[in-house]
Design a protein around this motif. Structure first.
Motif, PDB file in Angstrom:
ATOM      1  N   ILE A   1       1.246  -7.662   6.463  1.00 48.11           N
ATOM      2  CA  ILE A   1       1.560  -6.354   5.475  1.00 48.11           C
ATOM      3  C   ILE A   1       3.296  -6.610   5.492  1.00 48.11           C
TER       4      ILE A   1
ATOM      5  N   GLY B   1      -0.704  -0.838   5.691  1.00 47.09           N
ATOM      6  CA  GLY B   1      -0.711  -1.679   4.898  1.00 47.09           C
ATOM      7  C   GLY B   1      -1.010  -1.010   3.404  1.00 47.09           C
TER       8      GLY B   1
ATOM      9  N   MET C   1       4.781   3.534  -0.336  1.00 49.42           N
ATOM     10  CA  MET C   1       4.352   2.236  -0.371  1.00 49.42           C
ATOM     11  C   MET C   1       3.272   1.952  -1.503  1.00 49.42           C
ATOM     12  N   MET C   2       2.600   3.069  -2.020  1.00 48.39           N
ATOM     13  CA  MET C   2       1.854   3.022  -2.967  1.00 48.39           C
ATOM     14  C   MET C   2       2.290   3.188  -4.212  1.00 48.39           C
TER      15      MET C   2
ATOM     16  N   ALA D   1       5.244  -8.082   2.008  1.00 54.74           N
ATOM     17  CA  ALA D   1       5.288  -7.480   0.744  1.00 54.74           C
ATOM     18  C   ALA D   1       6.127  -6.178   0.883  1.00 54.74           C
ATOM     19  N   GLN D   2       6.538  -5.906   2.171  1.00 52.42           N
ATOM     20  CA  GLN D   2       7.143  -4.664   2.140  1.00 52.42           C
ATOM     21  C   GLN D   2       8.751  -4.890   2.424  1.00 52.42           C
TER      22      GLN D   2
ATOM     23  N   MET E   1      -1.470   0.262  -0.365  1.00 53.75           N
ATOM     24  CA  MET E   1      -0.974  -0.642  -1.809  1.00 53.75           C
ATOM     25  C   MET E   1      -1.322   0.295  -2.798  1.00 53.75           C
TER      26      MET E   1
END
Length: 439
Positions: A401, A234, A258-259, A404-405, A236
Protein backbone atom coordinates in the motif's frame (compact mmCIF):
# COMPACT_ATOMS: atom_id res chain seq x y z
CA UNK A 1 -10.62 38.03 33.73
CA UNK A 2 -8.46 38.36 36.81
CA UNK A 3 -6.36 35.32 37.83
CA UNK A 4 -8.73 34.60 40.72
CA UNK A 5 -11.77 34.87 38.42
CA UNK A 6 -10.13 32.28 36.14
CA UNK A 7 -9.76 29.99 39.15
CA UNK A 8 -13.45 30.48 40.00
CA UNK A 9 -14.39 29.60 36.41
CA UNK A 10 -12.19 26.50 36.57
CA UNK A 11 -13.98 25.36 39.74
CA UNK A 12 -17.32 25.88 37.98
CA UNK A 13 -16.17 23.90 34.94
CA UNK A 14 -14.89 21.01 37.08
CA UNK A 15 -18.22 21.03 38.93
CA UNK A 16 -20.23 20.77 35.70
CA UNK A 17 -18.08 17.90 34.43
CA UNK A 18 -18.50 16.10 37.76
CA UNK A 19 -22.28 16.59 37.61
CA UNK A 20 -22.45 14.65 34.31
CA UNK A 21 -19.98 11.78 34.86
CA UNK A 22 -21.10 9.72 31.86
CA UNK A 23 -21.06 12.62 29.42
CA UNK A 24 -17.81 13.36 27.53
CA UNK A 25 -16.08 16.30 29.19
CA UNK A 26 -15.51 18.12 25.90
CA UNK A 27 -19.28 18.20 25.31
CA UNK A 28 -19.82 19.58 28.81
CA UNK A 29 -17.08 22.16 28.28
CA UNK A 30 -18.60 23.28 24.97
CA UNK A 31 -21.92 23.91 26.72
CA UNK A 32 -20.17 25.62 29.63
CA UNK A 33 -18.40 28.16 27.45
CA UNK A 34 -21.40 28.60 25.13
CA UNK A 35 -23.40 29.71 28.18
CA UNK A 36 -20.62 32.12 29.14
CA UNK A 37 -19.83 33.95 25.92
CA UNK A 38 -18.49 36.83 27.95
CA UNK A 39 -15.35 34.76 28.62
CA UNK A 40 -12.78 35.82 26.02
CA UNK A 41 -10.69 33.40 24.00
CA UNK A 42 -7.53 33.79 26.08
CA UNK A 43 -9.40 33.32 29.34
CA UNK A 44 -11.35 30.40 27.88
CA UNK A 45 -8.12 28.68 26.88
CA UNK A 46 -6.60 29.19 30.33
CA UNK A 47 -9.69 27.90 32.13
CA UNK A 48 -10.01 24.89 29.83
CA UNK A 49 -6.34 23.95 30.12
CA UNK A 50 -6.42 24.02 33.90
CA UNK A 51 -9.75 22.19 34.00
CA UNK A 52 -8.32 19.52 31.71
CA UNK A 53 -5.28 19.34 33.97
CA UNK A 54 -7.53 18.52 36.91
CA UNK A 55 -9.23 15.78 34.87
CA UNK A 56 -5.88 14.44 33.69
CA UNK A 57 -4.61 14.11 37.27
CA UNK A 58 -7.92 13.15 38.87
CA UNK A 59 -6.88 9.64 39.95
CA UNK A 60 -3.88 11.05 41.81
CA UNK A 61 -5.78 13.99 43.26
CA UNK A 62 -8.50 11.63 44.54
CA UNK A 63 -5.81 9.50 46.23
CA UNK A 64 -4.34 12.49 48.06
CA UNK A 65 -7.74 13.72 49.21
CA UNK A 66 -8.88 10.25 50.28
CA UNK A 67 -5.69 9.94 52.34
CA UNK A 68 -6.88 13.02 54.23
CA UNK A 69 -10.36 11.56 54.58
CA UNK A 70 -11.88 14.19 52.27
CA UNK A 71 -14.35 13.94 49.42
CA UNK A 72 -13.11 15.26 46.05
CA UNK A 73 -15.24 18.39 45.77
CA UNK A 74 -14.57 20.65 42.76
CA UNK A 75 -13.02 23.29 45.03
CA UNK A 76 -10.69 20.82 46.73
CA UNK A 77 -9.72 19.26 43.41
CA UNK A 78 -8.67 22.63 42.01
CA UNK A 79 -6.85 23.58 45.21
CA UNK A 80 -5.03 20.22 45.26
CA UNK A 81 -4.14 20.57 41.58
CA UNK A 82 -2.63 24.02 42.11
CA UNK A 83 -0.52 22.72 44.99
CA UNK A 84 0.49 19.29 43.68
CA UNK A 85 0.65 19.70 39.91
CA UNK A 86 1.50 23.39 39.50
CA UNK A 87 3.59 23.76 42.66
CA UNK A 88 1.71 26.70 44.16
CA UNK A 89 2.34 27.80 47.73
CA UNK A 90 -0.30 27.98 50.45
CA UNK A 91 -0.30 31.77 50.21
CA UNK A 92 -0.77 31.56 46.43
CA UNK A 93 -3.83 29.36 46.80
CA UNK A 94 -5.31 31.65 49.44
CA UNK A 95 -4.89 34.60 47.09
CA UNK A 96 -6.66 32.63 44.33
CA UNK A 97 -9.73 32.11 46.58
CA UNK A 98 -10.27 35.63 47.98
CA UNK A 99 -14.04 35.76 47.89
CA UNK A 100 -16.03 38.66 46.51
CA UNK A 101 -17.71 39.18 43.16
CA UNK A 102 -16.52 36.87 40.33
CA UNK A 103 -14.15 35.04 42.71
CA UNK A 104 -14.33 31.76 44.58
CA UNK A 105 -14.98 32.07 48.30
CA UNK A 106 -12.13 31.68 50.79
CA UNK A 107 -11.29 28.19 52.13
CA UNK A 108 -13.35 26.87 55.00
CA UNK A 109 -11.52 25.28 57.98
CA UNK A 110 -11.52 21.80 56.39
CA UNK A 111 -10.19 23.12 53.09
CA UNK A 112 -7.57 25.16 54.95
CA UNK A 113 -6.33 22.05 56.74
CA UNK A 114 -6.16 20.19 53.39
CA UNK A 115 -4.19 23.00 51.74
CA UNK A 116 -1.64 22.98 54.54
CA UNK A 117 -1.34 19.18 54.48
CA UNK A 118 -0.86 18.99 50.70
CA UNK A 119 1.61 21.83 50.29
CA UNK A 120 5.00 20.61 49.14
CA UNK A 121 3.94 17.01 48.58
CA UNK A 122 4.73 15.20 45.29
CA UNK A 123 1.85 14.60 42.90
CA UNK A 124 2.96 11.00 42.28
CA UNK A 125 3.51 9.94 45.88
CA UNK A 126 5.78 6.91 46.50
CA UNK A 127 3.11 5.47 48.80
CA UNK A 128 0.65 5.17 45.92
CA UNK A 129 -0.36 1.81 44.46
CA UNK A 130 0.39 1.21 40.77
CA UNK A 131 -2.93 2.60 39.54
CA UNK A 132 -2.69 6.19 40.80
CA UNK A 133 1.13 6.17 40.59
CA UNK A 134 0.93 5.44 36.84
CA UNK A 135 -2.29 7.46 36.52
CA UNK A 136 -4.17 4.46 35.15
CA UNK A 137 -7.48 2.99 36.43
CA UNK A 138 -7.03 -0.34 38.18
CA UNK A 139 -9.28 -2.21 35.74
CA UNK A 140 -7.00 -1.26 32.81
CA UNK A 141 -3.69 -2.15 34.47
CA UNK A 142 -3.61 -5.82 33.41
CA UNK A 143 -4.17 -4.92 29.77
CA UNK A 144 -1.61 -2.13 29.86
CA UNK A 145 0.95 -4.47 31.43
CA UNK A 146 0.26 -7.15 28.82
CA UNK A 147 0.65 -4.66 25.98
CA UNK A 148 3.71 -2.71 27.15
CA UNK A 149 5.60 -4.97 29.54
CA UNK A 150 8.76 -3.30 30.84
CA UNK A 151 7.89 -0.14 28.90
CA UNK A 152 4.73 0.40 30.99
CA UNK A 153 6.07 3.37 33.01
CA UNK A 154 7.19 5.10 29.81
CA UNK A 155 3.88 4.35 28.07
CA UNK A 156 1.84 5.59 31.04
CA UNK A 157 3.91 8.77 31.34
CA UNK A 158 3.35 9.58 27.66
CA UNK A 159 -0.39 8.98 28.05
CA UNK A 160 -0.23 11.58 30.81
CA UNK A 161 0.81 14.39 28.47
CA UNK A 162 -1.45 16.64 26.36
CA UNK A 163 -1.85 15.57 22.74
CA UNK A 164 -0.71 17.71 19.79
CA UNK A 165 -3.10 18.89 17.11
CA UNK A 166 -2.86 16.59 14.09
CA UNK A 167 -4.24 17.47 10.66
CA UNK A 168 -4.72 15.52 7.46
CA UNK A 169 -4.23 17.36 4.18
CA UNK A 170 -7.28 16.72 2.02
CA UNK A 171 -5.82 15.53 -1.29
CA UNK A 172 -9.16 16.07 -3.01
CA UNK A 173 -8.55 19.81 -2.69
CA UNK A 174 -4.82 20.33 -2.19
CA UNK A 175 -1.43 18.78 -1.51
CA UNK A 176 0.25 18.47 1.86
CA UNK A 177 2.84 21.06 0.87
CA UNK A 178 0.18 23.54 -0.30
CA UNK A 179 -1.84 23.00 2.87
CA UNK A 180 1.23 23.70 4.98
CA UNK A 181 1.85 26.91 3.03
CA UNK A 182 -1.77 27.94 3.49
CA UNK A 183 -1.49 27.43 7.26
CA UNK A 184 1.78 29.37 7.35
CA UNK A 185 0.10 32.27 5.56
CA UNK A 186 -2.36 32.39 8.46
CA UNK A 187 0.44 32.37 11.02
CA UNK A 188 0.07 28.69 11.89
CA UNK A 189 3.29 26.68 11.80
CA UNK A 190 2.95 22.97 11.02
CA UNK A 191 5.36 20.04 10.77
CA UNK A 192 5.29 17.08 8.39
CA UNK A 193 4.35 13.85 10.17
CA UNK A 194 6.70 10.90 10.54
CA UNK A 195 4.47 8.20 9.04
CA UNK A 196 1.32 9.54 7.39
CA UNK A 197 1.90 10.82 3.84
CA UNK A 198 -0.95 13.30 4.34
CA UNK A 199 -0.26 14.41 7.90
CA UNK A 200 0.65 17.76 9.44
CA UNK A 201 1.22 18.39 13.13
CA UNK A 202 0.74 21.62 15.07
CA UNK A 203 2.63 21.09 18.33
CA UNK A 204 1.12 23.97 20.30
CA UNK A 205 -2.59 23.28 19.68
CA UNK A 206 -3.46 26.49 17.90
CA UNK A 207 -7.15 27.22 17.17
CA UNK A 208 -7.81 25.89 13.69
CA UNK A 209 -11.58 25.69 13.14
CA UNK A 210 -11.93 29.35 12.12
CA UNK A 211 -8.93 29.31 9.78
CA UNK A 212 -9.47 29.63 6.04
CA UNK A 213 -7.38 26.49 5.50
CA UNK A 214 -9.90 24.49 7.53
CA UNK A 215 -13.14 26.13 6.42
CA UNK A 216 -12.23 25.65 2.76
CA UNK A 217 -11.68 21.94 3.32
CA UNK A 218 -7.93 21.88 2.75
CA UNK A 219 -7.32 20.06 6.04
CA UNK A 220 -9.23 17.89 8.50
CA UNK A 221 -8.43 17.29 12.17
CA UNK A 222 -7.32 13.68 12.54
CA UNK A 223 -4.69 11.97 14.69
CA UNK A 224 -1.82 10.45 12.73
CA UNK A 225 -2.71 6.97 14.00
CA UNK A 226 -6.23 7.32 12.67
CA UNK A 227 -4.81 8.38 9.30
CA UNK A 228 -2.67 5.24 9.20
CA UNK A 229 -5.70 3.06 9.78
CA UNK A 230 -7.37 4.61 6.74
CA UNK A 231 -4.14 4.04 4.83
CA UNK A 232 -4.16 0.34 5.71
CA UNK A 233 -7.44 -0.19 3.89
CA UNK A 234 -5.48 0.13 0.65
CA UNK A 235 -8.58 1.62 -0.91
CA UNK A 236 -8.16 2.50 -4.59
CA UNK A 237 -10.24 4.35 -7.20
CA UNK A 238 -13.17 2.27 -8.42
CA UNK A 239 -13.46 0.08 -5.31
CA UNK A 240 -16.54 -0.49 -3.19
CA UNK A 241 -15.74 0.28 0.44
CA UNK A 242 -17.78 0.12 3.65
CA UNK A 243 -16.81 2.14 6.71
CA UNK A 244 -18.92 0.07 9.05
CA UNK A 245 -18.53 2.11 12.27
CA UNK A 246 -18.10 5.48 10.60
CA UNK A 247 -19.20 7.84 13.37
CA UNK A 248 -18.79 11.38 12.06
CA UNK A 249 -16.92 10.00 9.01
CA UNK A 250 -13.33 10.99 9.80
CA UNK A 251 -11.88 7.87 8.20
CA UNK A 252 -14.51 7.94 5.46
CA UNK A 253 -13.06 11.28 4.38
CA UNK A 254 -9.52 9.90 4.29
CA UNK A 255 -10.54 6.79 2.37
CA UNK A 256 -12.55 8.85 -0.13
CA UNK A 257 -9.43 10.91 -0.82
CA UNK A 258 -7.46 7.70 -1.42
CA UNK A 259 -10.15 6.68 -3.91
CA UNK A 260 -9.96 10.11 -5.61
CA UNK A 261 -13.75 10.29 -5.47
CA UNK A 262 -14.08 7.28 -7.78
CA UNK A 263 -15.88 4.14 -6.73
CA UNK A 264 -18.30 4.06 -3.80
CA UNK A 265 -17.86 4.29 -0.06
CA UNK A 266 -20.72 3.69 2.37
CA UNK A 267 -20.49 5.23 5.84
CA UNK A 268 -22.53 3.17 8.32
CA UNK A 269 -23.29 3.88 11.95
CA UNK A 270 -25.93 3.22 14.60
CA UNK A 271 -26.19 6.93 15.44
CA UNK A 272 -28.30 9.15 13.20
CA UNK A 273 -26.83 12.21 14.93
CA UNK A 274 -23.27 11.22 14.06
CA UNK A 275 -24.19 10.46 10.46
CA UNK A 276 -26.00 13.77 10.14
CA UNK A 277 -22.91 15.49 11.49
CA UNK A 278 -20.90 13.85 8.72
CA UNK A 279 -22.85 15.65 5.98
CA UNK A 280 -21.16 19.01 6.55
CA UNK A 281 -17.71 17.41 6.71
CA UNK A 282 -18.22 15.48 3.49
CA UNK A 283 -19.44 18.60 1.69
CA UNK A 284 -16.58 20.76 2.96
CA UNK A 285 -14.03 18.12 1.89
CA UNK A 286 -15.49 17.82 -1.62
CA UNK A 287 -16.37 14.14 -1.22
CA UNK A 288 -19.03 13.04 -3.69
CA UNK A 289 -18.57 9.26 -3.80
CA UNK A 290 -19.92 8.62 -0.29
CA UNK A 291 -23.35 7.57 0.90
CA UNK A 292 -24.62 7.09 4.46
CA UNK A 293 -26.56 4.23 5.99
CA UNK A 294 -28.11 4.14 9.45
CA UNK A 295 -27.82 0.71 11.07
CA UNK A 296 -31.01 -0.04 13.00
CA UNK A 297 -32.34 -3.08 14.87
CA UNK A 298 -33.70 -5.60 12.39
CA UNK A 299 -31.84 -3.89 9.53
CA UNK A 300 -31.21 -6.30 6.64
CA UNK A 301 -28.77 -4.02 4.82
CA UNK A 302 -25.75 -6.20 5.64
CA UNK A 303 -27.46 -9.37 4.43
CA UNK A 304 -28.58 -7.76 1.19
CA UNK A 305 -25.03 -6.59 0.46
CA UNK A 306 -23.19 -9.72 1.51
CA UNK A 307 -19.95 -10.27 -0.39
CA UNK A 308 -20.16 -6.98 -2.31
CA UNK A 309 -17.31 -4.91 -0.84
CA UNK A 310 -13.63 -4.84 -1.74
CA UNK A 311 -12.74 -3.29 1.59
CA UNK A 312 -14.58 -3.14 4.89
CA UNK A 313 -13.24 -0.98 7.71
CA UNK A 314 -14.40 -1.73 11.24
CA UNK A 315 -13.23 1.02 13.56
CA UNK A 316 -14.93 -0.69 16.45
CA UNK A 317 -16.44 0.96 19.52
CA UNK A 318 -13.92 0.49 22.33
CA UNK A 319 -12.77 1.80 25.69
CA UNK A 320 -10.64 4.47 24.01
CA UNK A 321 -7.78 3.42 26.30
CA UNK A 322 -5.31 4.66 23.68
CA UNK A 323 -6.71 8.20 23.63
CA UNK A 324 -6.53 9.10 27.31
CA UNK A 325 -3.95 11.82 26.71
CA UNK A 326 -6.52 13.48 24.42
CA UNK A 327 -9.64 12.54 26.43
CA UNK A 328 -8.44 12.32 30.05
CA UNK A 329 -11.97 12.12 31.41
CA UNK A 330 -12.52 8.81 29.61
CA UNK A 331 -10.26 6.99 32.05
CA UNK A 332 -12.66 8.15 34.79
CA UNK A 333 -15.89 7.37 32.93
CA UNK A 334 -14.96 3.85 31.81
CA UNK A 335 -15.14 0.82 34.12
CA UNK A 336 -14.57 -2.92 33.87
CA UNK A 337 -18.22 -3.53 32.98
CA UNK A 338 -17.81 -1.29 29.93
CA UNK A 339 -14.79 -3.29 28.76
CA UNK A 340 -16.68 -6.58 29.16
CA UNK A 341 -19.66 -5.28 27.21
CA UNK A 342 -17.50 -3.81 24.47
CA UNK A 343 -15.61 -7.06 23.91
CA UNK A 344 -18.92 -8.81 23.22
CA UNK A 345 -20.10 -5.97 20.96
CA UNK A 346 -16.83 -5.94 18.99
CA UNK A 347 -17.11 -9.66 18.34
CA UNK A 348 -20.67 -9.34 17.04
CA UNK A 349 -19.77 -6.39 14.81
CA UNK A 350 -16.83 -8.28 13.32
CA UNK A 351 -19.02 -11.28 12.54
CA UNK A 352 -21.56 -9.13 10.72
CA UNK A 353 -19.02 -6.99 8.88
CA UNK A 354 -17.13 -10.06 7.68
CA UNK A 355 -20.14 -11.06 5.60
CA UNK A 356 -19.81 -7.87 3.54
CA UNK A 357 -16.33 -8.75 2.25
CA UNK A 358 -16.08 -10.29 -1.22
CA UNK A 359 -13.72 -13.23 -1.82
CA UNK A 360 -10.23 -11.77 -2.10
CA UNK A 361 -11.34 -8.60 -0.34
CA UNK A 362 -10.09 -7.30 2.96
CA UNK A 363 -11.46 -6.49 6.39
CA UNK A 364 -9.51 -3.98 8.48
CA UNK A 365 -10.28 -4.20 12.19
CA UNK A 366 -9.18 -1.20 14.27
CA UNK A 367 -9.61 0.31 17.72
CA UNK A 368 -8.28 3.37 19.54
CA UNK A 369 -7.35 1.07 22.40
CA UNK A 370 -4.10 -0.47 23.62
CA UNK A 371 -5.75 -3.31 25.55
CA UNK A 372 -5.10 -6.81 24.11
CA UNK A 373 -8.63 -7.87 25.07
CA UNK A 374 -9.99 -5.47 22.46
CA UNK A 375 -7.15 -5.85 19.99
CA UNK A 376 -4.99 -8.89 19.25
CA UNK A 377 -7.11 -11.29 21.29
CA UNK A 378 -10.23 -10.11 19.49
CA UNK A 379 -8.54 -10.79 16.13
CA UNK A 380 -7.36 -14.24 17.23
CA UNK A 381 -10.89 -15.13 18.30
CA UNK A 382 -12.30 -13.87 15.00
CA UNK A 383 -9.87 -15.94 12.92
CA UNK A 384 -10.74 -19.05 14.93
CA UNK A 385 -14.44 -18.49 14.12
CA UNK A 386 -13.90 -17.56 10.47
CA UNK A 387 -11.49 -19.92 8.70
CA UNK A 388 -12.34 -18.19 5.39
CA UNK A 389 -10.20 -15.25 6.58
CA UNK A 390 -6.46 -15.06 7.06
CA UNK A 391 -4.24 -12.40 8.56
CA UNK A 392 -2.09 -10.20 6.34
CA UNK A 393 1.10 -9.26 8.16
CA UNK A 394 1.63 -5.53 8.57
CA UNK A 395 4.93 -5.58 6.66
CA UNK A 396 3.24 -7.23 3.65
CA UNK A 397 0.20 -4.94 3.67
CA UNK A 398 2.43 -1.89 4.11
CA UNK A 399 4.77 -2.88 1.28
CA UNK A 400 1.78 -3.21 -1.02
CA UNK A 401 0.00 0.00 0.00
CA UNK A 402 2.64 2.54 1.08
CA UNK A 403 4.42 3.20 -2.26
CA UNK A 404 1.23 4.22 -4.04
CA UNK A 405 0.36 6.67 -1.23
CA UNK A 406 3.82 8.15 -0.78
CA UNK A 407 4.25 6.74 2.73
CA UNK A 408 7.53 5.70 4.32
CA UNK A 409 8.96 2.43 2.98
CA UNK A 410 9.36 0.94 6.47
CA UNK A 411 6.15 0.28 8.44
CA UNK A 412 5.78 1.98 11.82
CA UNK A 413 5.72 -1.33 13.73
CA UNK A 414 7.74 -4.56 13.60
CA UNK A 415 5.01 -6.96 14.69
CA UNK A 416 2.14 -8.47 12.69
CA UNK A 417 -0.30 -5.69 13.60
CA UNK A 418 -0.31 -1.92 13.61
CA UNK A 419 0.17 -1.12 17.31
CA UNK A 420 0.76 2.56 17.99
CA UNK A 421 1.25 4.49 21.22
CA UNK A 422 2.25 8.02 22.27
CA UNK A 423 5.61 7.03 23.76
CA UNK A 424 6.75 4.97 20.75
CA UNK A 425 5.16 6.74 17.76
CA UNK A 426 3.90 10.13 18.94
CA UNK A 427 0.35 9.16 18.00
CA UNK A 428 -2.64 8.17 20.06
CA UNK A 429 -2.78 4.50 20.98
CA UNK A 430 -4.24 2.56 18.05
CA UNK A 431 -4.49 -1.02 16.87
CA UNK A 432 -5.27 -2.32 13.39
CA UNK A 433 -5.21 -5.72 11.73
CA UNK A 434 -5.61 -6.48 8.03
CA UNK A 435 -7.65 -9.64 7.40
CA UNK A 436 -8.19 -11.07 3.93
CA UNK A 437 -11.04 -13.29 2.78
CA UNK A 438 -9.65 -16.19 0.84
CA UNK A 439 -10.54 -16.21 -2.83
Amino acid sequence: MTPSARIAATVALVAEVAAAPRRPADATANSFFRDRRYIGSGDRRAVAERGWGVLRQRLRLDWHLARLGLAPTPRLLVMAYLLLAEGWTVDGVLQAFPGGRFNAGPPDPGEMAAIQALAGRPLADPAMSDGPRLNLPDWALPGYRARFGDALPEAAAAMDQPAPLDLRANLLRTTREAAMESLAAEGISAEVMAYSPWGLRIPDRRPILASRTFTEGLVEIQDEGSQLIALLTGAMPGMRVADYCAGAAGKTLAVAAMMRNRGRITACDVSATRLEGAVKRLRRAGVDNAERHLLEPGDRWAKRRAGQFDRVLVDAPCTGAGTWRRNPDARLRTVQRDLDELITKQSAILDTAAGLVRPGGRLVYATCSVLPEEDSRQVDAFLSRHPAFEAVALRDAWAEIAPAQGATVTPPCEGPWLELAPHSHGTDGFFAAVLQRKA
